[in-house]
Design an enzyme around this catalytic site. Structure first.
Site, PDB file in Angstrom:
ATOM      1  N   LYS A  55      49.785  43.116  47.323  1.00 33.58           N
ATOM      2  CA  LYS A  55      48.473  42.475  47.254  1.00 33.58           C
ATOM      3  C   LYS A  55      48.448  41.194  48.078  1.00 33.58           C
ATOM      4  O   LYS A  55      47.410  40.815  48.631  1.00 33.58           O
ATOM      5  CB  LYS A  55      48.078  42.179  45.810  1.00 33.58           C
ATOM      6  CG  LYS A  55      47.490  43.374  45.070  1.00 33.58           C
ATOM      7  CD  LYS A  55      48.344  44.582  45.239  1.00 33.58           C
ATOM      8  CE  LYS A  55      47.977  45.809  44.510  1.00 33.58           C
ATOM      9  NZ  LYS A  55      48.971  46.886  44.707  1.00 33.58           N
ATOM     10  N   HIS A 439      22.928  37.176  37.780  1.00 37.71           N
ATOM     11  CA  HIS A 439      22.403  37.426  39.122  1.00 37.71           C
ATOM     12  C   HIS A 439      22.567  36.170  39.978  1.00 37.71           C
ATOM     13  O   HIS A 439      22.295  35.071  39.507  1.00 37.71           O
ATOM     14  CB  HIS A 439      20.917  37.787  39.033  1.00 37.71           C
ATOM     15  CG  HIS A 439      20.244  37.902  40.369  1.00 37.71           C
ATOM     16  ND1 HIS A 439      20.358  39.013  41.162  1.00 37.71           N
ATOM     17  CD2 HIS A 439      19.458  37.021  41.056  1.00 37.71           C
ATOM     18  CE1 HIS A 439      19.670  38.836  42.268  1.00 37.71           C
ATOM     19  NE2 HIS A 439      19.105  37.626  42.240  1.00 37.71           N
TER      20      HIS A 439
END
Length: 462
Positions: A55, A439
């Site tokens: 990673k 959001h």
């Protein structure tokens, strides 16, 4: 051999990787006297040769791609190349910090740590460094190593394993990767970001073949766009050295040439010569067989991690090790639902999933009882900002729970946490739809997908 100081431990663990050290930490926490035996470094494959270093390479590759592509965001930057020595230093610093922390954790829990190569010598003992370590119970957690194929010798020169690839002192100009599973596509992604010309060879008909077919197709489309080549559906025949590289021949006679060949066909269990069979432990193709509570056929012996034929994931090893520790401490334990384990492939774009595929759901429940919905990330504001493409696919039993969540796109691995709660708590689409998602976030796409499946789509078409 004499037992050291005549101590009899509650639990003797052979192997200090994810499963072994998790069992040691939890068992010690529960008051058991624990000995942990490891021939290499505590942390095992995941920390030193697997999850963490790969990673780190992938993140370095992501930075390289961002530098190349910065102008599309209005930022002028110059990409001058990869300093592979500096990349390795970054990677090794990450590993070193985590390793030191883990060593301190083991010491703080008063686990007796023994460095050396152990061998099971009886149903209740392990021999190591000329001594016999006795326990009331033994946990086998000796992990896995990269596999190869008959006649294909991994020499560490031009034909390499993932272990070699993590230490390669150069960025190869070209590479063939044998195997299109998790390991193969992650290295394909990282090397492509570094500038390598990559070809993936996968004998089955799709990349990441254990994932939902839709996810595989989305990844293949993204890889084509990135210029990562792949050949699917034909098996490997042979590999041979050429004047300046290696040539791979497939069963249909097709050949591929490159500087190096990375063999990434999976990992096999480390069990040979460790005394398991001599002590009557049931085995199959090198794997130790266990029941749903990780118990072998020998009452005093359990086994966890890559050594047993379950999902080869570090977090599965953690869970299995904890389960054994809690069972031995007398706590009530619940078997692991392996379908409920989140899976993430950290290539670019990421592939993440939890639950079962649409094909499996139809097999179990019947084709007429399964509903599938795809939510395109094009409708998600944050994904648009990031310029990532992909989908979230939901698989539902008609009028029932969501039994599969399958995602492709940048950072989708970070969304799998909510997905596993949805699957494991058997959530109905309407129950998820009533939850408010922030959001603009990519997580919002999970809520939007469930809104659509519940019959009240917002930022998506009916």
């Amino acid at each position: 051999m004499a037992n050291d100081a005549s101590t009899v431990f509650d639990l003797v663990i052979l192997g200090g990787g994810s499963g072994g050290y998790a069992a040691a930490l939890r068992a010690s926490q529960l008051g058991l006297d624990v000995a942990l035996i490891e021939k290499g470094k505590v942390g095992g494959t995941c920390l030193h040769n697997g999850c963490i270093p790969t990673k780190a390479l992938l993140h370095a590759g992501e930075i390289a791609d961002q530098a190349r592509e910065s102008e599309q965001f209005g930022v002028k930057a110059t990409f001058e190349g990869i300093d592979i020595a500096a990349v390795h230093k970054y990677k090794d610093d990450v590993i070193s910090g985590l390793y030191k922390g883990l060593q301190g954790l083991i010491a703080s829990r008063k686990v007796t740590y023994i460095e050396g190569e152990g061998r099971l010598s009886s149903p209740t003992s392990v021999d190591v460094n000329g001594q016999r370590v006795q326990g009331r119970h033994v946990l086998l957690a000796t992990g896995s190593v990269p596999k190869s194929l008959p006649g294909l010798e991994i020499d560490g020169n031009r034909i390499i394993s993932s272990d070699h690839a993590l230490k390669l002192d150069r960025v190869p100009q070209s590479a063939i990767i044998l195997g299109g599973g998790v390991i193969g596509v992650e290295f394909a992604s990282a090397w492509k970001s570094f500038g390598t010309d990559v070809t993936v060879i996968e004998g089955l008909k799709h990349l990441v073949p254990v994932e939902d077919e839709n996810s595989s197709k989305l990844l293949e489309r993204a890889f084509r766009k990135r210029g990562i080549k792949f050949n699917l559906g034909t098996f490997f025949e042979k590999a041979e050295y050429t004047q300046d590289g290696v040539r791979v021949t497939l069963a249909d006679g097709k050949t591929f040439d490159a500087e190096v060949l990375l063999v990434a066909i999976g990992r096999g269990p480390v069990s040979a010569g460790l005394g398991y069979e001599e002590q009557g432990v049931a085995m199959d193709r090198g794997y130790v067989l266990v029941d749903e509570y990780m118990q072998t056929n020998v009452p005093t012996i359990s086994a966890v991690g890559d050594l047993v034929p379950t999902l080869q994931l570090a977090h599965v090893g953690f869970a299995e090790g904890i389960l054994v520790a809690e069972r031995l401490a007398g706590l009530k334990t619940v078997p692991i639902d392996y379908d409920g384990v989140p899976k993430v492939t950290y290539c670019h774009p990421e592939v993440a999933s939890v639950g079962i595929t649409e094909a499996k759901a139809k097999e179990i429940y019947g084709a007429d009882k399964v509903v599938a919905l795809k939510y395109n990330l094009a409708g998600n504001g944050k994904s648009k900002i990031l310029k990532t493409a992909g989908e979230i696919k939901l698989v539902q039993v008609k009028d029932g729970a969501v039994v599969g969540v399958h995602m492709v796109g940048d950072r989708m691995g970070e969304q799998v946490g909510e997905a596993q709660l949805i699957y494991n708590w058997e959530a109905l689409p309407a129950e998820v739809a009533q939850l408010i998602h922030a959001h603009p976030t990519q997580n919002e796409a999970m809520g939007e997908a469930h809104l659509a499946l519940a019959g009240k789509p917002l930022h998506s078409h009916d």
